[in-house]
Design a protein around this motif. Structure first.
Motif, mmCIF file in Angstrom:
data_model
loop_
_atom_site.group_PDB
_atom_site.id
_atom_site.type_symbol
_atom_site.label_atom_id
_atom_site.label_comp_id
_atom_site.label_asym_id
_atom_site.label_seq_id
_atom_site.Cartn_x
_atom_site.Cartn_y
_atom_site.Cartn_z
ATOM 1 N N ALA A 30 37.238 61.364 -44.101
ATOM 2 C CA ALA A 30 37.258 60.053 -43.442
ATOM 3 C C ALA A 30 38.068 60.120 -42.150
ATOM 4 O O ALA A 30 37.675 59.536 -41.125
ATOM 5 N N LEU A 31 39.179 60.824 -42.159
ATOM 6 C CA LEU A 31 39.993 60.976 -40.958
ATOM 7 C C LEU A 31 39.222 61.710 -39.866
ATOM 8 O O LEU A 31 39.284 61.333 -38.686
ATOM 9 N N LEU A 32 38.480 62.733 -40.243
ATOM 10 C CA LEU A 32 37.675 63.478 -39.290
ATOM 11 C C LEU A 32 36.622 62.580 -38.637
ATOM 12 O O LEU A 32 36.437 62.597 -37.416
ATOM 13 N N ILE A 33 35.956 61.777 -39.425
ATOM 14 C CA ILE A 33 34.936 60.872 -38.900
ATOM 15 C C ILE A 33 35.562 59.834 -37.977
ATOM 16 O O ILE A 33 35.033 59.538 -36.897
ATOM 17 N N ILE A 34 36.712 59.285 -38.351
ATOM 18 C CA ILE A 34 37.388 58.285 -37.516
ATOM 19 C C ILE A 34 37.788 58.894 -36.171
ATOM 20 O O ILE A 34 37.619 58.276 -35.117
ATOM 21 N N MET A 36 36.374 61.421 -34.624
ATOM 22 C CA MET A 36 35.170 61.669 -33.833
ATOM 23 C C MET A 36 34.659 60.382 -33.200
ATOM 24 O O MET A 36 34.277 60.368 -32.020
ATOM 25 N N ILE A 37 34.666 59.294 -33.936
ATOM 26 C CA ILE A 37 34.214 58.007 -33.403
ATOM 27 C C ILE A 37 35.155 57.540 -32.300
ATOM 28 O O ILE A 37 34.723 57.029 -31.263
ATOM 29 N N ARG A 38 36.437 57.728 -32.483
ATOM 30 C CA ARG A 38 37.432 57.314 -31.483
ATOM 31 C C ARG A 38 37.237 58.078 -30.172
ATOM 32 O O ARG A 38 37.260 57.500 -29.091
ATOM 33 N N LYS A 39 37.022 59.376 -30.266
ATOM 34 C CA LYS A 39 36.800 60.181 -29.062
ATOM 35 C C LYS A 39 35.521 59.764 -28.356
ATOM 36 O O LYS A 39 35.468 59.681 -27.125
ATOM 37 N N GLN A 40 34.487 59.476 -29.114
ATOM 38 C CA GLN A 40 33.223 59.048 -28.529
ATOM 39 C C GLN A 40 33.385 57.717 -27.793
ATOM 40 O O GLN A 40 32.848 57.541 -26.704
ATOM 41 N N ARG A 41 34.140 56.795 -28.357
ATOM 42 C CA ARG A 41 34.374 55.498 -27.696
ATOM 43 C C ARG A 41 35.178 55.672 -26.405
ATOM 44 O O ARG A 41 34.898 55.012 -25.410
ATOM 45 N N LYS A 42 36.195 56.539 -26.435
ATOM 46 C CA LYS A 42 36.985 56.788 -25.223
ATOM 47 C C LYS A 42 36.131 57.398 -24.121
ATOM 48 O O LYS A 42 36.237 57.022 -22.956
#
Length: 149
Positions: A30-34, A36-42
């Motif tokens: 779950a931490l890995l997915i979070i 990845m999503i955070r980097k994509q949004r940035k």
């Protein structure tokens, strides 16, 4: 280990038991997915900010190190007309923009370089300074340079 010892070990563990290692693995996943999503949004927000700043009249640097002045932006074809020298206009893809160069205000920065050598001599406008000849200025600058070394 033999097959019989593996089967015996699997039968010894409770069938519906809670294994804390599974919880740790799910938490890491779950931490890995979070992340990845955070980097994509940035990345998406940075691209939108760059696109909003990109307009005619802006100085930019491309990914391949070409500096220029934007003349026109064609959003449909993803092309930018970039003037790299007076009269030399290149068409580049809009995704090649690496950095938008913000104009630096020299009065705020305070590091403006004068057009002449007047800054080398003592400033007569400042109270307590005297007029200095060229030879005295050279001698003073040599002394300051020797102190630094």
């Amino acid at each position: 280990m033999t097959l019989s010892s593996i089967l015996a070990a699997s039968q010894a563990a409770p069938a519906g038991g809670f294994n804390p290692m599974n919880l740790v693995l799910f938490a890491l996943f779950a931490l890995l997915i979070i992340m990845m999503i955070r980097k994509q949004r940035k990345t998406k927000a940075a691209a939108q900010e760059k696109a909003s700043k990109l307009a005619p009249g802006v100085d930019i640097m491309t990914n391949f190190g070409l500096f220029g002045h934007v003349k026109a932006v064609d959003t449909e074809a993803n092309k930018i007309q970039l003037e790299v020298a007076p009269g030399v206009v290149l068409n580049v893809h809009s995704q090649t923009v690496a950095k938008i160069i913000d104009p630096v205000d020299a009065s705020v920065d305070g590091s403006a370089v004068p057009d002449d050598a007047s800054s080398l001599t003592l400033n007569l406008d400042k109270p307590g300074t005297s007029q200095e000849t060229v030879e005295e200025t050279v001698a003073r600058l040599n002394q300051e340079n020797n102190k630094d070394n």
